[in-house]
Design a protein around this motif. Structure first.
Motif, short mmCIF file in Angstrom:
data_model
loop_
_atom_site.label_atom_id
_atom_site.label_comp_id
_atom_site.label_asym_id
_atom_site.label_seq_id
_atom_site.Cartn_x
_atom_site.Cartn_y
_atom_site.Cartn_z
N ASP A 134 -13.75 8.24 -11.21
CA ASP A 134 -12.59 8.49 -10.35
C ASP A 134 -12.59 7.47 -9.21
OD1 ASP A 134 -10.32 9.69 -9.40
OD2 ASP A 134 -11.25 11.61 -8.90
N TYR A 135 -11.38 7.03 -8.84
CA TYR A 135 -11.21 6.03 -7.79
C TYR A 135 -10.17 6.54 -6.78
CZ TYR A 135 -9.95 1.54 -5.58
OH TYR A 135 -9.69 0.53 -4.68
N PHE A 136 -10.52 6.48 -5.50
CA PHE A 136 -9.62 6.94 -4.44
C PHE A 136 -9.62 5.89 -3.33
CE2 PHE A 136 -9.26 9.30 -0.33
CZ PHE A 136 -7.93 9.69 -0.45
N ALA A 137 -8.44 5.47 -2.88
CA ALA A 137 -8.35 4.45 -1.84
C ALA A 137 -7.20 4.76 -0.89
CB ALA A 137 -8.16 3.05 -2.44
N VAL A 138 -7.39 4.46 0.39
CA VAL A 138 -6.36 4.67 1.41
C VAL A 138 -6.25 3.42 2.27
CG1 VAL A 138 -6.73 7.15 1.49
CG2 VAL A 138 -7.99 5.67 3.06
N LYS A 139 -5.06 3.22 2.85
CA LYS A 139 -4.91 2.17 3.86
C LYS A 139 -4.57 2.85 5.18
CE LYS A 139 0.02 1.11 3.04
NZ LYS A 139 0.97 0.17 2.46
N ARG A 140 -5.14 2.32 6.24
CA ARG A 140 -4.89 2.84 7.57
C ARG A 140 -4.69 1.69 8.54
NH1 ARG A 140 -4.12 6.83 5.31
NH2 ARG A 140 -4.90 8.94 5.72
N PHE A 141 -3.56 1.74 9.27
CA PHE A 141 -3.29 0.75 10.30
C PHE A 141 -3.80 1.27 11.64
CE2 PHE A 141 0.40 0.08 7.32
CZ PHE A 141 -0.11 -1.07 6.75
N PHE A 142 -4.32 0.38 12.46
CA PHE A 142 -4.80 0.78 13.78
C PHE A 142 -3.68 0.82 14.81
CE2 PHE A 142 -9.22 -1.18 12.74
CZ PHE A 142 -9.46 -0.13 11.88
N LEU A 143 -2.65 0.00 14.62
CA LEU A 143 -1.60 -0.13 15.63
C LEU A 143 -0.23 0.30 15.13
CD1 LEU A 143 -2.65 -3.64 17.05
CD2 LEU A 143 -3.32 -1.38 17.89
N ILE A 144 -0.13 0.78 13.90
CA ILE A 144 1.14 1.20 13.31
C ILE A 144 1.01 2.66 12.88
CG2 ILE A 144 2.79 0.82 11.45
CD1 ILE A 144 1.96 -2.08 11.38
N GLY A 159 -6.30 -3.14 10.66
CA GLY A 159 -6.54 -1.85 10.04
C GLY A 159 -7.65 -1.95 9.02
N ALA A 160 -7.65 -1.03 8.05
CA ALA A 160 -8.72 -0.99 7.06
C ALA A 160 -8.20 -0.46 5.74
CB ALA A 160 -9.88 -0.13 7.55
N ILE A 161 -8.81 -0.94 4.67
CA ILE A 161 -8.63 -0.37 3.34
C ILE A 161 -9.96 0.26 2.96
CG2 ILE A 161 -8.09 -0.79 0.93
CD1 ILE A 161 -5.72 -1.31 2.63
N ILE A 162 -9.95 1.53 2.62
CA ILE A 162 -11.17 2.26 2.31
C ILE A 162 -11.06 2.78 0.88
CG2 ILE A 162 -12.66 4.20 2.95
CD1 ILE A 162 -11.14 3.98 5.76
N SER A 163 -11.98 2.40 0.02
CA SER A 163 -11.97 2.89 -1.36
C SER A 163 -13.30 3.57 -1.66
CB SER A 163 -11.72 1.76 -2.35
OG SER A 163 -12.80 0.85 -2.39
N LEU A 164 -13.22 4.67 -2.43
CA LEU A 164 -14.39 5.48 -2.76
C LEU A 164 -14.35 5.81 -4.24
CD1 LEU A 164 -13.96 7.96 0.25
CD2 LEU A 164 -15.55 6.03 0.16
N THR A 165 -15.49 5.75 -4.90
CA THR A 165 -15.55 6.10 -6.31
C THR A 165 -16.68 7.11 -6.54
OG1 THR A 165 -17.05 4.27 -6.85
CG2 THR A 165 -14.69 3.86 -7.05
#
Length: 411
Positions: A134-144, A159-165
């Motif tokens: 299973d693969y899960f990923a999110v994007k998060r902006f720090f200023l938006i 910001g950051a892209i965080i992916s977890l498997t």
């Protein structure tokens, strides 16, 4: 090995404790390399069967565009720096990170065990080979505020892209995904604290030099604060720049400066020196005698290395039909004041003193003596007998300098 199954309330409590722990890491300004492994192991202990984590953040560095921090349950931490570039390599275009940034979505999830997946990227094949389910990923902006907003993947917002498997049978459960989503905000807060520190280090190092950056970030920012150090002073200038700037278009001038300065900076830093500032087509650097072993001899060898480097660069540029130039360089040694100088709201971290002025006067002698490298006795004196290429040019009186100076060149 997957994490043990535990009760729902235990997972909720563990997520709360982990969120508090993440915030504390941010308050302590802990680097990502320090807390990422502990964070992932805590997730596994909390009952979330994490196999791999990847965090990608933007860098504020002249050569590095983004940085990826990775954790593997069976392999520990790793960091990968991606070179700053204007074109998108195919590997990036075919990645879930590019897909997340370019589309109006906040997160993606893909079951890696199905025969006909909705999303397919080359990285998914690599993950399947490692047993990922299973693969899960999110994007998060720090200023938006709108995290789903599409952005230019080559000009990503802060910001950051965080992916977890996971490699657990059946993938992440709904409760585990909810727990992970609750951790995204505190995780991003911790990332932002670390990113701000990294940004400060990268920017100050790029504009002030590594040593001055370290001093400024450690609190040495008071106007007038300085210390006396003994240093070899390196004053460098490009030859014929005025004529070149009148004959070439602006973009060619910038390209030429960048090309030649890149080589000069590399030579100085590779030999332990610190570049302090650029002045038009000139550059000021120092070799701290108390920090660089045998700094005088090192600076002399660096000057000879620079001459060879420029010869090679000129051959490459000439073969490409590009304009070429040479350089003049003076070396002198003495005590200098090293610190903050300037106005109340605009400071420069540099060196001043009679030794710096003398180095500038010696640079002016390059043309008169028809030499591209001129070295004072304060640098060459102890090395003349052991460096045969050092040749005396005689003694001279320099404007504004009381003592006669014996000058040398490198044959």
């Amino acid at each position: 090995m997957a994490a043990p199954l535990i009760q729902d309330w235990e997972l909720t409590a563990a997520i709360k404790d982990l969120a508090d722990w993440l915030v504390q890491q941010g308050l302590e300004n802990a680097p990502v390399e320090t807390w990422l492994e502990a964070f992932c192991k805590r997730l596994v202990s909390a009952g979330i069967p994490l196999q791999r984590a990847n965090i990608t953040v933007r860098a504020h560095h002249p050569e590095i565009g983004t940085v990826a921090f990775r954790w593997h349950r069976d392999g520990g931490n790793e960091r990968e720096d991606f070179v700053r570039r204007t074109d998108a390599p195919e590997q990036y275009i075919l990645s879930p990170i590019y897909y997340l940034l370019a589309n109006n979505i906040e997160e993606i999830r893909q079951d890696l065990t199905v025969e006909d997946p909705e999303l397919s990227f080359p990285i998914f094949d690599e993950l399947r080979e490692r047993g990922a389910t299973d693969y899960f990923a999110v994007k998060r902006f720090f200023l938006i505020q709108d995290n789903a907003m599409p952005v230019d993947p080559m000009q990503a917002e802060e910001g950051a892209i965080i992916s977890l498997t996971t490699d657990a049978s059946g993938g992440f459960t709904s409760q585990q995904l909810d727990g992970l989503r609750q951790l995204i905000s505190p995780l991003c807060l911790t990332l932002k604290c670390g990113a701000n520190r990294l940004m400060a280090e990268d920017i100050t190092a790029a504009y002030l030099g590594k040593d001055a950056s370290r001093r400024v970030l450690s609190g040495d920012i008071t106007r007038g604060s300085s210390e006396t150090i003994s240093a070899v002073i390196w004053y460098f200038d490009l030859q014929g720049f005025t004529k070149l700037s009148e004959a070439l278009p602006g973009d060619s001038i910038i390209e030429l400066l960048n090309d030649y300065f890149a080589e000069a900076v590399d030579v100085v830093e590779r030999n332990g020196g610190n570049v302090l500032k650029f002045m038009g087509d000139g550059m000021l650097a120092i070799f701290d005698i108390n920090q660089v072993t045998d700094a005088r001899r090192v600076a002399i060898h660096a000057a000879a290395e620079l001459r060879d480097t420029f010869d090679e660069l000129n051959q490459r540029r000439q073969a490409d039909g590009l304009p070429t130039t040479g350089f003049t360089l003076s070396l002198h040694a003495g005590d200098v004041l090293y610190g903050n100088i300037g106005g109340r709201s605009r400071l420069d971290f540099t060196v001043v003193g009679p030794a710096v002025n003398t180095t500038a006067r010696i640079l002016g002698m390059c043309s008169a003596l028809d030499q591209n490298i001129v070295v004072s006795d304060k640098v060459a004196g102890e090395s003349v007998s052991s460096i045969p290429s050092l040749v005396s040019l005689g003694q001279y009186r320099l404007r504004g300098v009381a003592e006669r100076q014996e000058l040398f060149t490198i044959d």
